[in-house]
Write a protein that holds these residues in place. Structure first.
Motif, PDB file in Angstrom:
ATOM      1  N   THR A  85      35.936  36.932  84.081  1.00 14.95           N
ATOM      2  CA  THR A  85      34.924  37.974  84.255  1.00 14.95           C
ATOM      3  C   THR A  85      35.350  39.332  83.723  1.00 14.95           C
ATOM      4  O   THR A  85      34.579  40.284  83.807  1.00 14.95           O
ATOM      5  N   ARG A  86      36.534  39.457  83.186  1.00 15.41           N
ATOM      6  CA  ARG A  86      36.982  40.757  82.685  1.00 15.41           C
ATOM      7  C   ARG A  86      36.163  41.166  81.449  1.00 15.41           C
ATOM      8  O   ARG A  86      36.040  40.412  80.497  1.00 15.41           O
TER       9      ARG A  86
ATOM     10  N   VAL B 206      38.249  41.395  94.030  1.00 20.70           N
ATOM     11  CA  VAL B 206      37.637  41.815  92.769  1.00 20.70           C
ATOM     12  C   VAL B 206      36.982  40.631  92.063  1.00 20.70           C
ATOM     13  O   VAL B 206      35.835  40.713  91.594  1.00 20.70           O
ATOM     14  N   TYR B 207      37.701  39.527  91.998  1.00 22.50           N
ATOM     15  CA  TYR B 207      37.228  38.366  91.254  1.00 22.50           C
ATOM     16  C   TYR B 207      35.968  37.774  91.887  1.00 22.50           C
ATOM     17  O   TYR B 207      35.009  37.418  91.193  1.00 22.50           O
TER      18      TYR B 207
ATOM     19  N   ARG C 148      41.203  38.269  85.267  1.00 23.17           N
ATOM     20  CA  ARG C 148      41.099  37.844  86.667  1.00 23.17           C
ATOM     21  C   ARG C 148      41.593  36.416  86.875  1.00 23.17           C
ATOM     22  O   ARG C 148      42.342  36.133  87.802  1.00 23.17           O
ATOM     23  N   ARG C 149      41.149  35.501  86.034  1.00 27.57           N
ATOM     24  CA  ARG C 149      41.460  34.087  86.256  1.00 27.57           C
ATOM     25  C   ARG C 149      42.951  33.812  86.146  1.00 27.57           C
ATOM     26  O   ARG C 149      43.537  33.141  87.011  1.00 27.57           O
ATOM     27  N   LYS C 150      43.606  34.309  85.105  1.00 27.17           N
ATOM     28  CA  LYS C 150      45.035  34.068  84.938  1.00 27.17           C
ATOM     29  C   LYS C 150      45.834  34.701  86.071  1.00 27.17           C
ATOM     30  O   LYS C 150      46.779  34.092  86.593  1.00 27.17           O
TER      31      LYS C 150
ATOM     32  N   PHE D  23      45.581  38.279  97.126  1.00 30.37           N
ATOM     33  CA  PHE D  23      44.502  38.653  98.026  1.00 30.37           C
ATOM     34  C   PHE D  23      43.670  39.798  97.445  1.00 30.37           C
ATOM     35  O   PHE D  23      42.429  39.789  97.504  1.00 30.37           O
ATOM     36  N   SER D  24      44.342  40.791  96.864  1.00 23.07           N
ATOM     37  CA  SER D  24      43.614  41.893  96.240  1.00 23.07           C
ATOM     38  C   SER D  24      42.803  41.412  95.053  1.00 23.07           C
ATOM     39  O   SER D  24      41.684  41.887  94.814  1.00 23.07           O
TER      40      SER D  24
END
Length: 213
Positions: A166-167, A102-103, A53-55, A97-98
């Motif tokens: 968070t993955r 999730v993040y 998520r972060r990358k 945006f998507s």
């Protein structure tokens, strides 16, 4: 995350509302802007699973911002190059945006998840309101709007480095402050009765564990 949503929204609507200034046919440009969102939304699913998520959030925000900054240096007699770069920026902003939905849902604990996502969404709407007003700054210099639309997401993308990944991790249930929530007397007695019944029937009444995504 409120900053991420704000800058993401301002570059998204900044590019979407600026289709008349790219030099090509407005209908063709709008068609390209709409069509590019399909692979952006679908491809985001696999990118999140592969890179995390972060990358993904950081790279997409920085990419959309750099594209806008590059557009400011392109001469007005090169509408094709401007439109192609703007389409790439729209792709990155849509995928970002998507990713934000999730993040953000994974970052906030369960007890404040709805409030947190709602707060971030509110700042995205504020950015959507400000985006047309930023375009009005073009009457002073044509490069000012795109410079703002470009520098804001770059800053937001760099700030993503401060966020945790968070993955593959468990979703947080509480804020970790160590305080147990207060319950009413009837709820306490009801839960005690449930525990007694559970012990008699050999059932495990522990709280439900968080799930993996």
């Amino acid at each position: 995350m409120t900053c991420v949503w704000f800058v993401n929204s301002i570059v998204y609507y900044g590019l979407s509302l600026n289709v008349t200034n790219f030099g090509l046919d407005i209908y063709l440009t709008q068609l390209a802007f709409g069509a590019v969102e399909i692979p952006a939304r679908l491809g985001c699913i696999f990118i999140l699973q592969r890179f995390g998520r972060r990358k993904t959030q950081a790279v997409l925000l920085v990419l959309s911002g750099l594209v806008c900054l590059v557009i400011t240096g392109i001469p007005e007699d090169q509408p094709m190059a401007t439109t192609v770069l703007a389409t790439i920026g729209k792709f990155a902003a849509s995928a970002s945006f998507s990713t934000s939905f999730v993040y953000t849902a994974e970052l906030f604990p369960t007890v404040v998840r709805q409030t947190g996502v709602g707060l971030c969404s509110m700042w995205a709407r504020v950015a959507g309101i400000l985006a047309p007003l930023v375009r009005l700054l073009g009457q002073y210099h044509g490069a000012i709007p795109m410079a703002i639309f470009g520098s804001a997401p770059v800053l937001g993308g760099l700030l993503c480095v401060l966020l945790p990944e968070t993955r593959g991790t468990e979703l947080a249930d509480d804020t970790g402050d160590g305080h147990r929530p207060e319950v009413c007397e009837n709820a306490t007695s009801g839960s005690q009765n449930g525990q007694v019944k559970g012990k008699g029937g050999g059932q495990d009444n522990e709280s439900t564990k968080t799930t993996y995504l």
